[in-house]
Each structure stands twice: as C-alpha cells, then as structure tokens.
Design a protein around this motif. Structure first.
Motif, PDB file in Angstrom:
ATOM      1  N   UNK A  32       0.831  -1.202   0.000  1.00 39.36           N
ATOM      2  CA  UNK A  32       0.000   0.000   0.000  1.00 39.36           C
ATOM      3  C   UNK A  32       0.869   1.257   0.000  1.00 39.36           C
ATOM      4  N   UNK A  33       0.508   2.212  -0.831  1.00 40.06           N
ATOM      5  CA  UNK A  33       1.303   3.430  -0.949  1.00 40.06           C
ATOM      6  C   UNK A  33       2.263   3.410  -2.123  1.00 40.06           C
ATOM      7  N   UNK A  34       2.469   2.240  -2.737  1.00 41.42           N
ATOM      8  CA  UNK A  34       3.346   2.148  -3.898  1.00 41.42           C
ATOM      9  C   UNK A  34       2.663   2.707  -5.149  1.00 41.42           C
ATOM     10  N   UNK A  35       3.474   3.000  -6.139  1.00 43.77           N
ATOM     11  CA  UNK A  35       2.988   3.630  -7.367  1.00 43.77           C
ATOM     12  C   UNK A  35       3.494   2.856  -8.578  1.00 43.77           C
ATOM     13  N   UNK A  36       2.628   2.709  -9.595  1.00 44.19           N
ATOM     14  CA  UNK A  36       2.969   2.034 -10.843  1.00 44.19           C
ATOM     15  C   UNK A  36       2.875   3.036 -11.984  1.00 44.19           C
ATOM     16  N   UNK A  62      -6.207  -2.877  -7.222  1.00 40.46           N
ATOM     17  CA  UNK A  62      -4.978  -2.196  -6.794  1.00 40.46           C
ATOM     18  C   UNK A  62      -5.295  -0.885  -6.079  1.00 40.46           C
ATOM     19  N   UNK A  63      -6.219  -0.136  -6.649  1.00 43.98           N
ATOM     20  CA  UNK A  63      -6.585   1.146  -6.035  1.00 43.98           C
ATOM     21  C   UNK A  63      -7.161   0.929  -4.645  1.00 43.98           C
ATOM     22  N   UNK A 108      -1.459   3.138  -6.451  1.00 51.37           N
ATOM     23  CA  UNK A 108      -1.870   4.085  -7.484  1.00 51.37           C
ATOM     24  C   UNK A 108      -1.168   3.755  -8.807  1.00 51.37           C
ATOM     25  N   UNK A 109      -1.884   3.940  -9.903  1.00 54.13           N
ATOM     26  CA  UNK A 109      -1.307   3.721 -11.231  1.00 54.13           C
ATOM     27  C   UNK A 109      -1.452   4.980 -12.072  1.00 54.13           C
TER      28      UNK A 109
END
Length: 382
Positions: free
Chosen positions: A91-95, A113-114, A119-120
């Motif tokens: 959680x908190x990672x970004x793609x 994922x959201x 977040x993407x």
C-alpha cells in the motif's frame, strides 16, 4: 550443446528431469493432488501440487529456457499471473503503466490495486520521456506492453529499463503478442516478463494459462511465496496442453507473421479501411525500435474502417474468420475492442486512444492466407 529456439521449444535447453521410467516421449500428466513421502523428513521433490507438480515443473522449465530467466511460474490464467505479480507491491506504492494495456489489466489496476492503496499512472510508453516524467518518489514498478493492445504501439524496452534501474523500479514487460520467439525482454533489461499463455504459447484456443518469468532470484522467491499462498497455480492437464502447444511455437509464429504481413498489405489497398496498425509497417515511427529489440512483428493486426455500420457488418458477415475474444490460436479471430476487451475502460479514455466503434482487432491464424483475404473481402466489400 547450444540449442536454437526451435529446438528449445521442443526440448528445452537441458535434459528434462527424470521423473518417469517408461521412456514416454510426451511428458506425462501427473494428475495427482499429493505425493507420498518415502519416510519422515524425506521427499521425492514433490509434496503437494499447489506447491509443485512434475508436469507444471517441466512446462516452467521450458518457458524459463525460452525467456532466458532464472525462474518461471505457471498460473491458472494470465490475469492470475498479473494479480500475483502486483501482490509484491505494498500500500502506498505507485505504478507507471502503458495507457494502451489489455483492458482486464487496466480494470485490475483501477479497482483492486486502487482499493489496496496502490496508485497507477497511465502514459504513452512508446514515448520514453513520458515514462521519465511519470516517475514519483514512491514508484516501484513500470509495467509495459509492447506491442500494445490493441493499437500496436512499441515501447523501447532497453531505454525504459535504464529509467527503471535509475529509479530502483521493477520493469515488467507483457510479452504475450510477440512471445520469446520474436522478443526476449529479459535480455533487454526487463526484470519480469508476463504472458497470457492462453494465447500464442498454448496456441490452440483450448486452455487458459499465465506466466511470470524473472531474472531476479529475489523476485522469484517473493512470487513463489505468493503462488504457494494464494494457490492460483496451473493444473497438470492444462500444463500438459501448454507444453504440447509450445512444441510448435516457432513454426506457428512464422506462419502467423507471414499471413499477417500479406493481410496488412491487402487491407492498405481497401477504400473502406481508414488505417491499419501493425508493428511491421515500414512507415511506423517505431519501426527501428521494433527491429532493434525483436526478430519479428507477430500476427496481431488492428484496423479502422470508415463507419461503425461497416465494422458491425464485418463481424456479422465473416465466415472463415470467427468473431470471438482472445487471440494467438491457430484459428483466425476478430474482436471489437470498444465493446469487448476494453469495455471496462472509461469511454473518454477509449476514444482518446483510438478505441472507437470503427476499430477491429484481428488475430491472424495459420489458415491459407488467400482464404482469409477472400473472407475479409466479402465481409468488407459485398
């Protein structure tokens, strides 16, 4: 002994594990849920089929050899493979992801994922600078398709891998369209290769499967733990079907491509066809990138016709080609991305990417190409 790719498709690089004493040429289907322990503290190497099964292990060996990784993992579907891969994030990672991804992958990123706090950001990854600009402090993964689905855009894997390494990101490449026969992303700097093996690897529209292949031992260990825990592994029989399909991968891919090139040239001569999208077109801006990072262009073709009515007429009137979802099988299939593969993508985003009511996507099969062109001709023009 160094083996060429066609031989690897049939045999793998090394001699297969000796788990059978019958001399069977076709690797056996070990349709067993569990395996007997010889004694306490001893194992045959197989304990329970969720962890590993001899048939699945053989398939994973061959796919790993083709992609030239350190480990390959087989899943029950392509989306099961994507889900397991994204489970390595927190959680908190970004793609940073290709905007023209398969619709199911976008749906997963924009929903599950959201919900899980990941977040993407979707960008046109055929322009390397877009990837660089989209990187944030918490970006952990760059996820690309090349060629993209369905607009056939090409991303420069090698250049994007430099961005990934500079920012300590995992670079994932969906290699479903070209397969390791035409493109080897791990050799170009990717960390993980993904396949919907339902498509070209299996090649006969008769099973569902997915793959993750990595050149990182650390990533392999994380994925093995996730696979063991969530249990979305490929069954023995489906493993055998994919294994059988891969034996002819090199032959099929050559014929898919040969047919696709001829169909593309024919489509370009048709008044009702407004535009054609194929990685091998010399007029493509990215043709040199395609040539640099691959040895072929595959069998996927998309094209716009002049009106929605004509698109629907084609879907109704085709006879040999079949109106069905999926791709990569020996049979030619045609789909309507606007209402099928990308139906869950918001309408404005679909239209902005060129996915409208005039767009059709064709998976060119291995039938006689003259028969395929004759079918397209009568469906488009009569």
């Amino acid at each position: 002994m160094n083996k060429n790719v066609g031989t690897v498709c049939v045999h793998g690089k090394k001699q297969r594990r000796n788990v059978d004493n019958t001399g069977a040429v076709s690797f056996p289907i070990y349709q067993s849920a569990t395996f007997v322990h010889p004694a306490f503290g001893e194992s045959t190497g197989f304990d329970y089929s969720r962890l590993q099964n001899p048939t699945r292990e053989e398939l994973e060996r061959v796919v790993n050899d083709l992609e030239e990784g350190v480990d390959a993992l087989a899943f029950s579907t392509g989306m099961a493979a994507v889900t397991a891969l994204l489970d390595i994030l927190e959680p908190g990672d970004h793609i940073v992801a290709t905007d023209d991804l398969y619709g199911g992958t976008i749906r997963l990123m924009e929903s599950i994922c959201k919900k899980n706090g990941i977040k993407t950001t979707f960008v046109e990854t055929d322009k390397v600078e877009n990837v660089e600009k989209a990187i944030e402090k918490n970006t952990k993964m760059i996820y690309i398709e090349t060629p993209t689905n369905p607009m056939m855009k090409i991303a420069d894997i090698e250049e994007i891998s430099k961005i990934a390494k500079k920012n300590s990101c995992i670079l994932v490449v969906d290699n479903t369209f070209l397969t390791p026969y035409f493109q080897k992303p791990l050799k170009l700097g990717a960390d993980v290769v993904l396949h919907s093996a339902t498509k070209y690897l299996a090649g006969h529209n008769d099973t569902l499967a997915g793959f993750l292949v990595t050149n990182s031992q650390e990533i392999s260990e994380k994925l093995r733990f996730i696979t063991k825990t969530i249990g979305a592994c490929l069954s023995p029989f489906d493993s055998w079907l994919v294994l059988r399909g891969i034996k002819t991968l090199h032959i099929r891919m050559e014929q898919h491509q040969k047919n696709a090139k001829k169909i593309v040239e024919w489509l370009k001569t048709q008044k009702a066809v407004v535009s054609v999208y194929y990685p091998g077109l010399e007029e493509n801006e990215s043709i040199e990138v395609s040539k640099k990072q691959g040895t072929g262009f595959g069998g996927m073709v998309s094209f716009h016709v002049d009106t929605p009515e004509r698109a629907k007429k084609i879907l109704k009137d085709i006879k040999l080609i079949q109106f069905a979802e999926s791709l990569g099988g020996v049979e030619s299939l045609i789909t309507y991305p606007m209402f099928q593969t990308h139906a869950d993508v918001p309408l404005e985003e679909r239209l902005a990417r060129g996915i409208n009511e005039c767009l059709l996507r064709m998976s060119v099969g291995i039938e006689d190409v003259n028969d395929l062109i004759e079918d397209l001709d009568q469906a488009i023009n009569k």
